[in-house]
Write a protein that holds these residues in place. Structure first.
Motif, PDB file in Angstrom:
ATOM      1  N   VAL A  48     130.951 -14.008  67.063  1.00 13.09           N
ATOM      2  CA  VAL A  48     130.274 -14.275  68.331  1.00 13.09           C
ATOM      3  C   VAL A  48     131.015 -13.543  69.435  1.00 13.09           C
ATOM      4  N   SER A  49     130.263 -13.071  70.412  1.00 16.23           N
ATOM      5  CA  SER A  49     130.843 -12.420  71.580  1.00 16.23           C
ATOM      6  C   SER A  49     130.153 -12.929  72.827  1.00 16.23           C
ATOM      7  N   GLY A  50     130.866 -12.836  73.955  1.00 17.01           N
ATOM      8  CA  GLY A  50     130.197 -13.011  75.229  1.00 17.01           C
ATOM      9  C   GLY A  50     129.300 -11.814  75.498  1.00 17.01           C
ATOM     10  N   GLU A  51     128.653 -11.819  76.653  1.00 15.74           N
ATOM     11  CA  GLU A  51     127.712 -10.751  76.993  1.00 15.74           C
ATOM     12  C   GLU A  51     128.378  -9.490  77.534  1.00 15.74           C
ATOM     13  N   LEU A  52     129.633  -9.590  77.956  1.00 16.34           N
ATOM     14  CA  LEU A  52     130.273  -8.479  78.657  1.00 16.34           C
ATOM     15  C   LEU A  52     130.524  -7.305  77.718  1.00 16.34           C
ATOM     16  N   ARG A  53     130.411  -6.098  78.282  1.00 16.18           N
ATOM     17  CA  ARG A  53     130.552  -4.907  77.437  1.00 16.18           C
ATOM     18  C   ARG A  53     131.933  -4.815  76.811  1.00 16.18           C
ATOM     19  N   ARG A  54     132.969  -5.172  77.576  1.00 16.55           N
ATOM     20  CA  ARG A  54     134.320  -5.062  77.030  1.00 16.55           C
ATOM     21  C   ARG A  54     134.521  -6.026  75.869  1.00 16.55           C
ATOM     22  N   GLN A  77     126.712 -12.051  67.054  1.00 19.13           N
ATOM     23  CA  GLN A  77     125.847 -12.860  67.910  1.00 19.13           C
ATOM     24  C   GLN A  77     126.427 -12.896  69.317  1.00 19.13           C
ATOM     25  N   VAL A  78     125.576 -13.101  70.300  1.00 17.90           N
ATOM     26  CA  VAL A  78     126.004 -13.105  71.696  1.00 17.90           C
ATOM     27  C   VAL A  78     125.687 -14.455  72.322  1.00 17.90           C
ATOM     28  N   ASP A  79     126.683 -15.018  72.985  1.00 15.95           N
ATOM     29  CA  ASP A  79     126.521 -16.291  73.699  1.00 15.95           C
ATOM     30  C   ASP A  79     127.210 -16.149  75.048  1.00 15.95           C
ATOM     31  N   ALA A  80     126.437 -16.243  76.116  1.00 15.62           N
ATOM     32  CA  ALA A  80     126.968 -16.058  77.467  1.00 15.62           C
ATOM     33  C   ALA A  80     128.011 -17.103  77.845  1.00 15.62           C
ATOM     34  N   ALA A  81     128.092 -18.195  77.099  1.00 14.67           N
ATOM     35  CA  ALA A  81     129.105 -19.216  77.391  1.00 14.67           C
ATOM     36  C   ALA A  81     130.512 -18.660  77.280  1.00 14.67           C
ATOM     37  N   PHE A  82     130.675 -17.575  76.514  1.00 14.28           N
ATOM     38  CA  PHE A  82     132.001 -17.005  76.305  1.00 14.28           C
ATOM     39  C   PHE A  82     132.287 -15.824  77.233  1.00 14.28           C
ATOM     40  N   ASN A  83     131.435 -15.648  78.248  1.00 15.71           N
ATOM     41  CA  ASN A  83     131.724 -14.675  79.296  1.00 15.71           C
ATOM     42  C   ASN A  83     132.960 -15.093  80.073  1.00 15.71           C
ATOM     43  N   GLU A  84     133.586 -14.131  80.724  1.00 15.67           N
ATOM     44  CA  GLU A  84     134.672 -14.402  81.660  1.00 15.67           C
ATOM     45  C   GLU A  84     134.091 -14.961  82.957  1.00 15.67           C
ATOM     46  N   PHE A  85     134.884 -15.744  83.694  1.00 13.87           N
ATOM     47  CA  PHE A  85     134.441 -16.125  85.035  1.00 13.87           C
ATOM     48  C   PHE A  85     134.387 -14.873  85.910  1.00 13.87           C
ATOM     49  N   ASP A  86     133.629 -14.939  86.982  1.00 14.27           N
ATOM     50  CA  ASP A  86     133.427 -13.781  87.854  1.00 14.27           C
ATOM     51  C   ASP A  86     134.593 -13.681  88.836  1.00 14.27           C
ATOM     52  N   ILE A 167     135.323 -18.445  62.027  1.00 17.72           N
ATOM     53  CA  ILE A 167     134.486 -17.896  63.098  1.00 17.72           C
ATOM     54  C   ILE A 167     135.348 -17.048  64.029  1.00 17.72           C
ATOM     55  N   ALA A 168     134.892 -15.850  64.332  1.00 16.58           N
ATOM     56  CA  ALA A 168     135.565 -14.988  65.309  1.00 16.58           C
ATOM     57  C   ALA A 168     134.798 -15.046  66.617  1.00 16.58           C
ATOM     58  N   VAL A 169     135.523 -15.257  67.715  1.00 15.81           N
ATOM     59  CA  VAL A 169     134.913 -15.275  69.044  1.00 15.81           C
ATOM     60  C   VAL A 169     135.618 -14.224  69.895  1.00 15.81           C
ATOM     61  N   PHE A 170     134.898 -13.186  70.266  1.00 16.46           N
ATOM     62  CA  PHE A 170     135.439 -12.111  71.098  1.00 16.46           C
ATOM     63  C   PHE A 170     135.134 -12.443  72.552  1.00 16.46           C
ATOM     64  N   THR A 171     136.178 -12.698  73.320  1.00 18.32           N
ATOM     65  CA  THR A 171     135.989 -13.273  74.636  1.00 18.32           C
ATOM     66  C   THR A 171     137.030 -12.740  75.611  1.00 18.32           C
ATOM     67  N   SER A 172     137.402 -13.542  76.605  1.00 19.78           N
ATOM     68  CA  SER A 172     138.282 -13.101  77.685  1.00 19.78           C
ATOM     69  C   SER A 172     139.351 -14.133  77.977  1.00 19.78           C
TER      70      SER A 172
END
Length: 236
Positions: A48-54, A77-86, A167-172
């Motif tokens: 799973v990854s967040g939506e961010l390109r990095r 798979q992409v889940d916006a919950a794992f995006n970085e805060f702005d 499970i692998a989660v690619f996040t920030s």
């Protein structure tokens, strides 16, 4: 028990017009990570990854190394919950109130790549104000709102996971910080002290049984240390 591997993205383009792009170092870090995971014999039931390109680029670069080593990988798979805060939004919203105390802050933040240490000091002050909840601004996601976003992502992972899934989660870094806060109960200010130490492409591991989650390891970056290439150990 099941395992969730929290993987921070590779080095992004700090100081560039578009931060959300992996630098050449960031790509190399992700490739080294993937080779390391293959050597460990790790096989993921879900990625799973967040939506961010990095985040997504880190995932694809690392997983390509696993695939090249003959390790089967599930579709990302992409889940916006794992995006970085702005972070930019936090700076824009809270900087005006800080300027009377830090009159040089605007210059430093506009020239962050040339003032890294001073940028970090000012950014930490702004984050401290954000997580306190005492300076919430209309239109700015609050720290608590961000934590709830991340909690939702974790809850969805656990609801869909098998008992022994990996499970692998690619996040920030900020997302990992929120998870540390949620799982260990460490106060936000202390969690962010840990945040500043999170290395690009480091691995933190959560163990879970049902809805019960515990922290098993934090910020492992042995895959970079073994190369004895200090330039690959980065924090932003």
């Amino acid at each position: 028990m099941g395992s969730i591997y929290l993987i921070r993205h590779g080095q992004a383009s700090f100081g560039a017009d578009d931060y959300d792009v992996l630098s050449p170092v960031g790509v190399r870090q992700a490739e080294v990570l993937g080779s390391h995971l293959a050597q460990l014999g790790l096989q993921f039931d879900r990625c799973v990854s967040g939506e961010l390109r990095r985040q997504q680029h880190t995932a694809t670069a690392a997983l390509a190394q696993l695939e090249a080593a003959g390790v089967g990988i599930p579709a990302l798979q992409v889940d916006a919950a794992f995006n970085e805060f702005d972070a930019d939004a936090v700076i824009r919203a809270l900087l005006p109130d800080l300027l009377p105390e830090e009159p040089e802050a605007l210059h430093v933040l506009r020239n962050a790549a040339q003032n890294r240490a001073e940028f970090q000091r000012l950014f930490a002050r702004l984050i401290g104000r954000w997580i306190s909840g005492e300076q919430d601004k209309e239109g700015l996601q609050s720290w608590q709102g961000f934590v709830e976003q991340v909690r939702g992502g974790l809850d969805r992972l656990l609801a869909d996971a098998g008992n022994k899934d990996s499970i692998a989660v690619f996040t920030s870094g900020g997302t990992i910080t929120a998870l540390l806060h949620l799982i260990t109960g460490v106060p936000p200010a202390n969690a962010f002290e840990l945040n500043w130490q999170i290395v690009n492409t480091s691995l933190s591991c959560l163990k879970f049984r049902g809805s019960q989650v515990s922290l098993a390891s934090f910020n492992s970056h042995v895959h970079l240390q073994l190369l004895k290439a200090p330039e690959l150990i980065t924090y932003r």
